[in-house]
Design an enzyme around this catalytic site. Structure first.
Site, PDB file in Angstrom:
ATOM      1  N   ASP A 172       0.814  -1.209   0.000  1.00 64.82           N
ATOM      2  CA  ASP A 172       0.000   0.000   0.000  1.00 64.82           C
ATOM      3  C   ASP A 172       0.857   1.273   0.000  1.00 64.82           C
ATOM      4  O   ASP A 172       0.432   2.310   0.491  1.00 64.82           O
ATOM      5  CB  ASP A 172      -0.938  -0.005   1.226  1.00 64.82           C
ATOM      6  CG  ASP A 172      -2.075   0.995   1.085  1.00 64.82           C
ATOM      7  OD1 ASP A 172      -2.435   1.321  -0.055  1.00 64.82           O
ATOM      8  OD2 ASP A 172      -2.584   1.452   2.117  1.00 64.82           O
ATOM      9  N   CYS A 219     -14.419   3.174   8.301  1.00 70.78           N
ATOM     10  CA  CYS A 219     -15.738   2.544   8.430  1.00 70.78           C
ATOM     11  C   CYS A 219     -15.587   1.075   8.066  1.00 70.78           C
ATOM     12  O   CYS A 219     -14.927   0.741   7.079  1.00 70.78           O
ATOM     13  CB  CYS A 219     -16.740   3.234   7.508  1.00 70.78           C
ATOM     14  SG  CYS A 219     -18.397   2.497   7.515  1.00 70.78           S
ATOM     15  N   CYS A 275     -19.304  -2.387   5.518  1.00 73.13           N
ATOM     16  CA  CYS A 275     -19.417  -3.299   4.379  1.00 73.13           C
ATOM     17  C   CYS A 275     -18.555  -4.546   4.566  1.00 73.13           C
ATOM     18  O   CYS A 275     -18.880  -5.622   4.045  1.00 73.13           O
ATOM     19  CB  CYS A 275     -19.074  -2.589   3.069  1.00 73.13           C
ATOM     20  SG  CYS A 275     -17.370  -2.008   2.927  1.00 73.13           S
ATOM     21  N   CYS A 301     -20.061  -9.091   5.612  1.00 77.17           N
ATOM     22  CA  CYS A 301     -19.812 -10.100   4.577  1.00 77.17           C
ATOM     23  C   CYS A 301     -19.971 -11.512   5.147  1.00 77.17           C
ATOM     24  O   CYS A 301     -19.306 -11.874   6.133  1.00 77.17           O
ATOM     25  CB  CYS A 301     -18.406  -9.925   4.001  1.00 77.17           C
ATOM     26  SG  CYS A 301     -18.020 -11.136   2.699  1.00 77.17           S
TER      27      CYS A 301
END
Length: 340
Positions: A132, A239, A242, A246
């Protein structure tokens, strides 16, 4: 090279990675078109670095032309708790799971470097490691290397370890045997789309970062649009909604490094709003949270105060009405108005 590949995967698992696979740098031909569509739609918001380095991000082979293989690795940071529970306490600030402990850049990169050194010892070659920190399409390469697939929330997920994982890569001049790419297993599930507080997914597999709370709390500079502030709840850094819903997380593998489970998960908003630059840096030393700076962090805290519904926090917000940072002062005014 088959024996070396098997030994490499075994070594990667010994290092603490939950999965390892190999692909070629040119095995992601779909990336340039997807990236162009993302940028043309303006979904990247203020992240100008994505546009500036689009040529490399869209074509990993151009990043280092001498590379012949990419070793993709996943490291779990799966939480021991349900991160959505933190949203039930409006007087506390919620920090994304990945940022609650030690900065993953430091932890993962050290593992990658150890693995890369081991590889050089087995077979002389050149290597470069990334986590990253460079324009590398990690998620697309991860799917090409068979680690998992990019789900409807655009993150990499696996049937073996869910979606709580950091992705790192080792580019090498060695010609290693490749793994078959993973295929999509999302099916008809739309849990990640349905839970998003700001409707940041215009359609499955596409994210409008300008509406994503992770982007708004971390990357976005200046005031956040007022219609989005009210949807941020008490999320002050990132956050997890989502990711947390899963269904594949039922197979999540426990994090191998306890440093990912730190103490930055929740804290009283009143306490966090009082941080000055020095105390902010001291509190979040070694944490990913530190990178956004005191001003942006306190701005987020004030949005959470405004969403708390707790009139007792009005004095806390009022103390920042004349803050030197315009975005903080604006957030303080908004919070007072909301609570009053």
């Amino acid at each position: 090279m088959v024996d070396l590949k098997q030994a490499l995967v075994a070594r990667a698992l010994e290092e603490g990675f939950v999965s390892a696979g190999v692909c070629r740098p040119w095995d992601v031909p779909e990336v340039p078109a997807r990236l162009d569509a993302f940028l043309e739609a303006g979904y990247h918001g203020q992240m100008s670095w994505m546009e500036d380095r689009a040529a490399w991000r869209g074509n990993p082979a151009a990043l280092w032309p001498e590379a012949r293989s990419v070793i993709m690795l996943a490291e779990s940071y799966a939480p021991k708790h349900d991160p959505l529970k933190a949203l039930e306490y409006p007087d506390l600030g919620s920090v994304s799971v990945y940022a609650q402990g030690r900065d993953y850049h430091d932890v993962v990169k050290k593992r990658l470097k150890r693995l890369a050194r081991w590889l050089i010892e087995q077979e002389p070659c050149e290597v470069k490691v990334f986590v990253d920190t460079a324009p590398v399409p990690e998620k697309a390469l991860g799917q090409a290397a068979g680690l998992g697939w990019q789900g409807k929330h655009t993150n990499l997920l696996s049937r073996d370890w869910g979606n709580w994982a950091f992705i790192g890569s080792v580019f090498t001049t060695l010609e290693l045997p490749v793994d078959p790419p993973e295929v999509d297993h999302c099916g008809n599930c739309t849990a990640c789309q349905d839970i998003c507080p700001t409707q940041a997914f215009p359609e499955p597999y596409r994210l409008d970062a300008r509406r994503c709370i992770s982007y708004l709390t971390i990357e976005h500079k200046g005031p956040v649009d007022e219609d989005l502030r009210a949807q941020m709840g008490n999320r002050i850094y990132g956050c997890d909604d989502c990711l947390a819903v899963c269904p594949w997380n039922k197979f999540a593998v426990a994090a191998s490094d306890i440093r990912y489970h730190g103490s930055a998960g929740t804290a009283p908003l009143e306490e966090l709003a009082a941080l000055d630059d020095a105390s902010f840096r001291a509190r979040f030393s070694g944490s990913p949270v530190k990178r956004i700076g005191r001003d942006r962090f306190v701005r987020n805290v004030l949005y959470a105060i405004g969403n708390s519904g707790m009139a007792s926090l009005i004095p806390t917000a009022q103390m920042l009405l004349e803050d030197a940072d315009p975005a903080v002062a604006d957030a303080a005014r908004w919070a007072v108005m909301r609570l009053a």
